[in-house]
Design a protein around this motif. Structure first.
Motif, PDB file in Angstrom:
ATOM      1  N   ALA A  94       8.988  18.956  10.076  1.00  0.00           N
ATOM      2  CA  ALA A  94       9.908  19.299  11.988  1.00  0.00           C
ATOM      3  C   ALA A  94      10.804  18.074  12.317  1.00  0.00           C
ATOM      4  O   ALA A  94      11.195  18.208  12.700  1.00  0.00           O
ATOM      5  N   ASN A  95      10.490  17.194  11.258  1.00  0.00           N
ATOM      6  CA  ASN A  95      11.127  15.824  10.816  1.00  0.00           C
ATOM      7  C   ASN A  95      12.730  15.802  10.422  1.00  0.00           C
ATOM      8  O   ASN A  95      13.925  15.900  10.960  1.00  0.00           O
ATOM      9  N   VAL A  96      12.383  16.847   9.313  1.00  0.00           N
ATOM     10  CA  VAL A  96      13.664  17.275   9.008  1.00  0.00           C
ATOM     11  C   VAL A  96      14.983  18.079   9.257  1.00  0.00           C
ATOM     12  O   VAL A  96      15.817  18.269   9.632  1.00  0.00           O
ATOM     13  N   ASP A  97      14.064  19.270  10.294  1.00  0.00           N
ATOM     14  CA  ASP A  97      14.225  19.861  10.804  1.00  0.00           C
ATOM     15  C   ASP A  97      16.035  19.366  12.293  1.00  0.00           C
ATOM     16  O   ASP A  97      17.025  19.798  12.538  1.00  0.00           O
ATOM     17  N   GLY A  98      14.927  18.538  13.000  1.00  0.00           N
ATOM     18  CA  GLY A  98      15.464  17.513  14.112  1.00  0.00           C
ATOM     19  C   GLY A  98      16.450  16.631  13.099  1.00  0.00           C
ATOM     20  O   GLY A  98      17.818  16.732  13.846  1.00  0.00           O
ATOM     21  N   ILE A  99      16.341  16.679  12.222  1.00  0.00           N
ATOM     22  CA  ILE A  99      17.694  15.609  11.337  1.00  0.00           C
ATOM     23  C   ILE A  99      18.742  16.422  11.400  1.00  0.00           C
ATOM     24  O   ILE A  99      20.161  16.010  11.946  1.00  0.00           O
ATOM     25  N   LEU A 100      18.226  17.264  10.278  1.00  0.00           N
ATOM     26  CA  LEU A 100      19.801  18.133   9.924  1.00  0.00           C
ATOM     27  C   LEU A 100      20.101  19.216  11.332  1.00  0.00           C
ATOM     28  O   LEU A 100      21.316  18.927  11.513  1.00  0.00           O
ATOM     29  N   GLY A 101      19.025  19.244  12.437  1.00  0.00           N
ATOM     30  CA  GLY A 101      20.246  19.496  13.686  1.00  0.00           C
ATOM     31  C   GLY A 101      21.198  18.296  14.276  1.00  0.00           C
ATOM     32  O   GLY A 101      21.982  18.964  14.953  1.00  0.00           O
ATOM     33  N   LYS A 102      20.687  16.991  14.625  1.00  0.00           N
ATOM     34  CA  LYS A 102      21.463  15.947  14.609  1.00  0.00           C
ATOM     35  C   LYS A 102      22.680  15.533  14.271  1.00  0.00           C
ATOM     36  O   LYS A 102      23.729  16.049  14.890  1.00  0.00           O
ATOM     37  N   VAL A 103      22.346  15.959  13.225  1.00  0.00           N
ATOM     38  CA  VAL A 103      23.484  15.591  11.815  1.00  0.00           C
ATOM     39  C   VAL A 103      24.575  16.484  11.864  1.00  0.00           C
ATOM     40  O   VAL A 103      26.420  16.127  12.208  1.00  0.00           O
ATOM     41  N   ARG A 104      24.223  17.816  12.328  1.00  0.00           N
ATOM     42  CA  ARG A 104      25.524  19.024  12.295  1.00  0.00           C
ATOM     43  C   ARG A 104      25.691  18.847  13.467  1.00  0.00           C
ATOM     44  O   ARG A 104      26.653  19.494  13.731  1.00  0.00           O
ATOM     45  N   ALA A 105      25.174  18.961  14.047  1.00  0.00           N
ATOM     46  CA  ALA A 105      25.576  18.965  15.937  1.00  0.00           C
ATOM     47  C   ALA A 105      26.725  17.283  16.172  1.00  0.00           C
ATOM     48  O   ALA A 105      28.108  17.727  17.043  1.00  0.00           O
ATOM     49  N   LEU A 106      26.923  16.273  15.423  1.00  0.00           N
ATOM     50  CA  LEU A 106      27.400  15.199  15.506  1.00  0.00           C
ATOM     51  C   LEU A 106      28.820  15.381  14.898  1.00  0.00           C
ATOM     52  O   LEU A 106      29.618  14.766  14.526  1.00  0.00           O
ATOM     53  N   GLN A 107      28.337  16.683  13.547  1.00  0.00           N
ATOM     54  CA  GLN A 107      29.580  16.530  12.349  1.00  0.00           C
ATOM     55  C   GLN A 107      31.143  17.728  13.647  1.00  0.00           C
ATOM     56  O   GLN A 107      31.285  18.152  14.053  1.00  0.00           O
ATOM     57  N   THR A 108      32.152  16.527  12.955  1.00  0.00           N
ATOM     58  CA  THR A 108      33.448  17.042  14.102  1.00  0.00           C
ATOM     59  C   THR A 108      34.851  17.459  12.726  1.00  0.00           C
ATOM     60  O   THR A 108      35.167  18.140  13.795  1.00  0.00           O
ATOM     61  N   ARG A 109      34.749  16.874  11.773  1.00  0.00           N
ATOM     62  CA  ARG A 109      35.441  17.201  11.098  1.00  0.00           C
ATOM     63  C   ARG A 109      34.955  18.709   9.965  1.00  0.00           C
ATOM     64  O   ARG A 109      34.171  19.669  10.033  1.00  0.00           O
ATOM     65  N   PRO A 110      36.617  19.216  10.094  1.00  0.00           N
ATOM     66  CA  PRO A 110      37.064  20.726   9.068  1.00  0.00           C
ATOM     67  C   PRO A 110      35.977  21.084   8.139  1.00  0.00           C
ATOM     68  O   PRO A 110      35.498  19.957   6.776  1.00  0.00           O
ATOM     69  N   ARG A 111      35.183  21.817   7.949  1.00  0.00           N
ATOM     70  CA  ARG A 111      34.254  22.397   6.149  1.00  0.00           C
ATOM     71  C   ARG A 111      32.882  21.151   6.193  1.00  0.00           C
ATOM     72  O   ARG A 111      33.239  20.871   4.735  1.00  0.00           O
ATOM     73  N   SER A 112      33.051  20.250   7.236  1.00  0.00           N
ATOM     74  CA  SER A 112      32.005  19.266   6.862  1.00  0.00           C
ATOM     75  C   SER A 112      30.647  20.127   6.159  1.00  0.00           C
ATOM     76  O   SER A 112      30.119  20.906   6.371  1.00  0.00           O
ATOM     77  N   ARG A 113      30.004  19.179   4.810  1.00  0.00           N
ATOM     78  CA  ARG A 113      28.786  19.396   4.403  1.00  0.00           C
ATOM     79  C   ARG A 113      27.782  18.681   4.597  1.00  0.00           C
ATOM     80  O   ARG A 113      28.070  17.250   5.261  1.00  0.00           O
ATOM     81  N   ILE A 114      26.372  19.212   4.937  1.00  0.00           N
ATOM     82  CA  ILE A 114      25.584  18.441   4.277  1.00  0.00           C
ATOM     83  C   ILE A 114      24.636  19.133   3.099  1.00  0.00           C
ATOM     84  O   ILE A 114      23.870  19.593   2.921  1.00  0.00           O
ATOM     85  N   VAL A 115      23.712  17.930   2.154  1.00  0.00           N
ATOM     86  CA  VAL A 115      23.455  17.503   0.951  1.00  0.00           C
ATOM     87  C   VAL A 115      21.718  16.728   1.465  1.00  0.00           C
ATOM     88  O   VAL A 115      22.381  15.275   2.409  1.00  0.00           O
ATOM     89  N   VAL A 116      20.952  17.670   0.939  1.00  0.00           N
ATOM     90  CA  VAL A 116      19.232  17.135   1.114  1.00  0.00           C
ATOM     91  C   VAL A 116      19.288  16.636   0.049  1.00  0.00           C
ATOM     92  O   VAL A 116      19.473  18.345  -1.040  1.00  0.00           O
TER      93      VAL A 116
END
Length: 292
Positions: free
Chosen positions: A176-198
């Motif tokens: 649940a917490n990692v789901d929330g973290i990724l949701g927040k990070v994704r919402a903050l990203q503004t750059r084209p083609r931004s990536r998240i690695v876990v």
């Protein structure tokens, strides 16, 4: 990650110098240093000869869009570099990408020793983290080990035979917490083609010689929990469109490989060689996904 007894780790200690049984790691280290120090930092075109003056190559719009200009590292003592007087894998990735691209790459390592998933949820709401994530093309996250208490490992329902029943609630909270973290990070990203690695873990507790000194039950139960944590991280990352990068395999193969040479003297955190392995694993994943 946590120390024994559930206390959170503070600043690190000297890294391990043991490299027996890992000739391949030594070769990787030499090759890595060649890449970092010898790789060109500008693109050139044509059949350049010694003594020629060469101009930077033109960068296509597609190449420019794929370039990483800013990296943010988030998580616990692993990306923070605890117990290792060395460049962290976040720093190594920055240097490697700058060399490959021939461009400047910024890095903001906001990882903190002892951080839990709840702590990271709170951190990404802070002003400095929010600003850095918004400007980043690549966010790298290592989190989750501090959500678990190693003092429970000896209990009957904490082993693989009992389905890790004593950690059931912790694993649900991790998801649940990692789901929330990724949701927040994704919402903050503004750059084209931004990536998240876990990333995952080689072990959420002690490993190598330090783990074996605690007995077979410790080794078996901590390995089973680590595999469950990694599955949870991989599934949650996939559901959120993030890239999961396995580090269990690069450290331990199928689980039978001794990863002591990749660990600091505390038997817990990666040493310089371990950080290079993590960096190489992430860079390989980015390349496989079509990023430099």
């Amino acid at each position: 990650m946590r120390q024994e007894g559930g206390t959170r780790r503070g600043p690190g200690v000297a890294r391990s110098s043991r490299l027996r049984g890992f000739a391949a790691v030594a070769i990787l280290a030499v090759a890595w240093s060649v890449v970092l120090e010898a790789a060109p930092v500008v693109r050139v075109t044509g059949n350049a000869r010694a003594g020629d003056t060469v101009a930077p190559a033109k960068v296509t719009a597609k190449e420019a869009a794929e370039e990483v200009t800013s990296i943010v590292g988030l998580g616990d003592s692993v990306p923070a570099g605890s117990a290792c007087n060395c460049d962290t894998f976040v720093s190594l990735i920055r240097r490697a990408l700058a060399a490959r691209q021939g461009t400047a790459v910024a890095a903001h390592n906001l990882a903190t020793g002892g951080l839990t998933t709840q702590g990271l949820l709170d951190q990404v709401d802070s002003g400095s983290a929010t600003d850095a994530i918004g400007k980043a093309d690549l966010v790298i996250i290592t989190i989750g080990a501090n959500d678990f208490d190693s003092t429970s490992l000896g209990e009957d329902d904490c082993g693989p035979g009992a389905g890790l029943a004593c950690y059931k609630n912790d694993l649900a909270r991790l998801r649940a917490n990692v789901d929330g973290i990724l949701g927040k990070v994704r919402a903050l990203q503004t750059r084209p083609r931004s990536r998240i690695v876990v990333t995952g873990y080689w072990n959420v507790f002690l490993d190598g010689d330090s783990a074996r000194a605690k007995g077979a039950t410790y080794v078996s139960n901590s390995d089973a929990l680590t595999r469950a944590v990694n599955r949870t991280l991989a599934q949650t990352a996939g559901a959120k469109g993030a890239r999961y990068v396995d580090v269990y395999g690069p450290f331990k193969g199928d689980g039978s490989r001794d990863d002591t040479p990749l660990l600091a003297a505390d038997g817990d955190h990666p040493n310089a060689a371990g950080h290079r392995v993590i960096a190489d694993s992430i860079l390989s994943a980015l390349a496989a996904d079509g990023r430099r």
